[in-house]
Design a protein around this motif. Sequence first.
Motif, short mmCIF file in Angstrom:
data_model
loop_
_atom_site.label_atom_id
_atom_site.label_comp_id
_atom_site.label_asym_id
_atom_site.label_seq_id
_atom_site.Cartn_x
_atom_site.Cartn_y
_atom_site.Cartn_z
N LEU A 17 5.86 -4.63 17.02
CA LEU A 17 6.30 -3.62 17.97
C LEU A 17 6.89 -2.47 17.17
CD1 LEU A 17 8.34 -4.44 21.23
CD2 LEU A 17 7.97 -2.17 20.27
N ILE A 18 6.23 -1.32 17.21
CA ILE A 18 6.65 -0.16 16.43
C ILE A 18 7.19 0.90 17.38
CG2 ILE A 18 5.92 1.61 14.78
CD1 ILE A 18 3.61 -0.22 14.01
N SER A 19 8.37 1.40 17.07
CA SER A 19 9.01 2.40 17.93
C SER A 19 9.47 3.59 17.12
CB SER A 19 10.22 1.80 18.66
OG SER A 19 9.83 1.00 19.74
N LEU A 20 9.65 4.69 17.83
CA LEU A 20 10.21 5.90 17.24
C LEU A 20 11.58 6.14 17.87
CD1 LEU A 20 9.28 8.22 15.28
CD2 LEU A 20 8.77 9.54 17.35
N VAL A 21 12.61 6.12 17.05
CA VAL A 21 13.96 6.45 17.50
C VAL A 21 14.12 7.96 17.49
CG1 VAL A 21 16.43 6.23 17.00
CG2 VAL A 21 14.91 4.28 16.66
N VAL A 22 14.68 8.51 18.57
CA VAL A 22 14.87 9.95 18.72
C VAL A 22 16.35 10.23 18.86
CG1 VAL A 22 14.27 11.99 20.06
CG2 VAL A 22 12.62 10.12 19.85
N THR A 78 24.29 17.63 19.16
CA THR A 78 24.82 18.90 19.65
C THR A 78 25.67 19.55 18.56
OG1 THR A 78 26.94 18.11 20.52
CG2 THR A 78 24.99 17.83 21.93
N ALA A 79 25.99 20.81 18.78
CA ALA A 79 26.80 21.55 17.81
C ALA A 79 28.21 20.99 17.70
CB ALA A 79 26.85 23.03 18.21
N ASP A 80 28.67 20.24 18.70
CA ASP A 80 30.00 19.62 18.66
C ASP A 80 30.00 18.26 18.00
OD1 ASP A 80 31.34 21.71 19.81
OD2 ASP A 80 31.45 20.83 21.83
N GLY A 81 28.83 17.78 17.59
CA GLY A 81 28.76 16.50 16.92
C GLY A 81 28.42 15.33 17.81
N ASP A 82 28.19 15.56 19.11
CA ASP A 82 27.77 14.48 19.99
C ASP A 82 26.31 14.12 19.70
OD1 ASP A 82 30.18 14.16 21.61
OD2 ASP A 82 29.71 16.15 22.41
N VAL A 83 25.96 12.85 19.91
CA VAL A 83 24.61 12.38 19.63
C VAL A 83 24.14 11.47 20.76
CG1 VAL A 83 23.11 11.17 18.00
CG2 VAL A 83 25.12 12.41 17.15
N GLY A 84 22.92 11.69 21.21
CA GLY A 84 22.26 10.78 22.14
C GLY A 84 21.08 10.13 21.47
N ILE A 85 20.88 8.85 21.72
CA ILE A 85 19.82 8.09 21.07
C ILE A 85 18.77 7.68 22.10
CG2 ILE A 85 19.24 6.10 19.64
CD1 ILE A 85 21.11 7.99 18.24
N ILE A 143 15.11 10.11 27.28
CA ILE A 143 16.05 8.99 27.19
C ILE A 143 17.25 9.38 26.34
CG2 ILE A 143 16.34 6.65 26.30
CD1 ILE A 143 13.39 6.16 27.09
N ALA A 144 17.00 10.09 25.23
CA ALA A 144 18.11 10.53 24.38
C ALA A 144 19.03 11.50 25.12
CB ALA A 144 17.56 11.19 23.12
N LEU A 145 18.46 12.38 25.94
CA LEU A 145 19.29 13.32 26.70
C LEU A 145 20.13 12.60 27.75
CD1 LEU A 145 16.75 16.27 27.15
CD2 LEU A 145 18.85 16.29 25.77
N PHE A 146 19.59 11.58 28.38
CA PHE A 146 20.38 10.81 29.34
C PHE A 146 21.50 10.07 28.62
CE2 PHE A 146 17.22 11.48 32.65
CZ PHE A 146 17.99 11.39 33.81
N ASP A 147 21.20 9.47 27.47
CA ASP A 147 22.23 8.78 26.70
C ASP A 147 23.33 9.76 26.29
OD1 ASP A 147 23.32 6.50 25.29
OD2 ASP A 147 22.61 7.42 23.44
N GLU A 157 8.90 -2.17 24.76
CA GLU A 157 9.71 -1.38 23.84
C GLU A 157 10.80 -2.26 23.23
OE1 GLU A 157 8.19 0.62 27.36
OE2 GLU A 157 10.07 -0.53 27.28
N LEU A 158 11.50 -1.69 22.26
CA LEU A 158 12.66 -2.36 21.68
C LEU A 158 13.90 -2.07 22.54
CD1 LEU A 158 11.90 -1.74 17.89
CD2 LEU A 158 11.63 -3.87 19.17
N GLY A 159 15.09 -2.32 21.97
CA GLY A 159 16.30 -2.40 22.77
C GLY A 159 16.74 -1.14 23.48
N VAL A 160 16.59 0.04 22.87
CA VAL A 160 17.11 1.26 23.48
C VAL A 160 16.32 1.63 24.73
CG1 VAL A 160 17.43 3.75 23.15
CG2 VAL A 160 18.16 2.15 21.37
N ALA A 161 15.00 1.71 24.62
CA ALA A 161 14.18 2.07 25.78
C ALA A 161 14.23 0.97 26.84
CB ALA A 161 12.74 2.34 25.36
N THR A 162 14.36 -0.29 26.42
CA THR A 162 14.48 -1.36 27.40
C THR A 162 15.79 -1.23 28.17
OG1 THR A 162 13.16 -2.80 25.97
CG2 THR A 162 14.39 -3.86 27.74
#
Length: 376
Positions: free
Chosen positions: A49-54, A58-65, A125-129, A317-322
């Motif tokens: 199972l091969i996935s792409l993490v995205v 943001t400019a403030d240092g926040d990150v969504g995965i 998905i990254a934007l929702f996270d 998918e793996l854990g994040v998308a699941t």
Amino acid sequence: MSLAAEPAELPGGGSEAFGAAPISAIKTRVVSAPYRRPFRISSGVSTELISLVVEVHTADGDVGIGETSPMTAYTGETLAGVQAAIEEHLAPALIGRDPLDRAGAHVTMDGVLRGQQVAKSGLDIALFDLAGRISGWPVHALLGGSVRDRVQTTWVVGLGTLDEMAAEAAEYAGRGFMHLKVKGGHDPAKDLELIRAVRAAIPADAELCLDANEGYDATTALPYLRKMSAAGLTLLEQPLPRWDLTGLVRLRDRLDVRVMVDESMHSLHDALEIARRGAADVLNIKILKVGGLHRALQIAAVAEAAGLAVKVGSMPELGVATLAAVHLAAAVPGATVAADLVGPLMVDEDPLAPTVFADCDGWIDVPKRPGLGHDV
């Protein structure tokens, strides 16, 4: 005299959580995990199972995965193509935008690149996270709330010998999975024998689904499908080619088992046409296939308006998308068919799997932490 109310406090730190610094960077990386056994469907076989993490920064240092996983035998898209679509087209268009404007992000992405829903889903998905982390809310709250605290999951049995598939279904029914889906599609006569064998091996109150992955034609399959229904099949997934909605209507009119579409539905427009023509009882909404959570929620609204049930599916998918699928299944009232949340359970050492998937007994607890609730 002013009638304006004071800004409401938000869990993530007050009214300022409604604002966010612009998107400053988008990064991708490849992760993979071998399947415990090769995953075979009628259109091909996968050994890992091969996935792409995205990552959306943001400019403030926040990150969504986010995560996306192009199962090439199923979607026709490749990992290299998905990664190029993000890095060369979609990411440059989103840099500088408000990360909380998810609807606007889809307008922008659709404006620069047609199709490529698998690529767009990773960003969505990254934007929702990210929005959940900024606001302090779990993603299901951003989707409208949670109508269920636990989500039932199917166990999916890939192609194998009849004895192997029946034994696997019985094993996972014994672990608490009371909705079993078996793969078929090569030969309806052999699939009839499979349904009889699996039904004899699992509890009488367990639901049994056959996924033909477009493998049948309506004329030759109908008599066998009637016998499968009589043998205890409770749900039939995508028996005919994706384009044959007319055939699906005919089958649905002649069978006592519910018909579910998957490959026939890749967009909001597909869902509307399926509902208009009466081609299915259940819509299988795969977040990656339709372009992300934003589009999936729109399709769920079409299903609700048409009186159709929803299954939240998986590529897998793996854990994040699941986890994104867990939140969607929790938030959609019509998601009454057990979801396919098995990706992290089908591999060894999922690099993205959170503890929520450990020791699964057929049910997944809905995370309450901000965002998707992962530890990536």
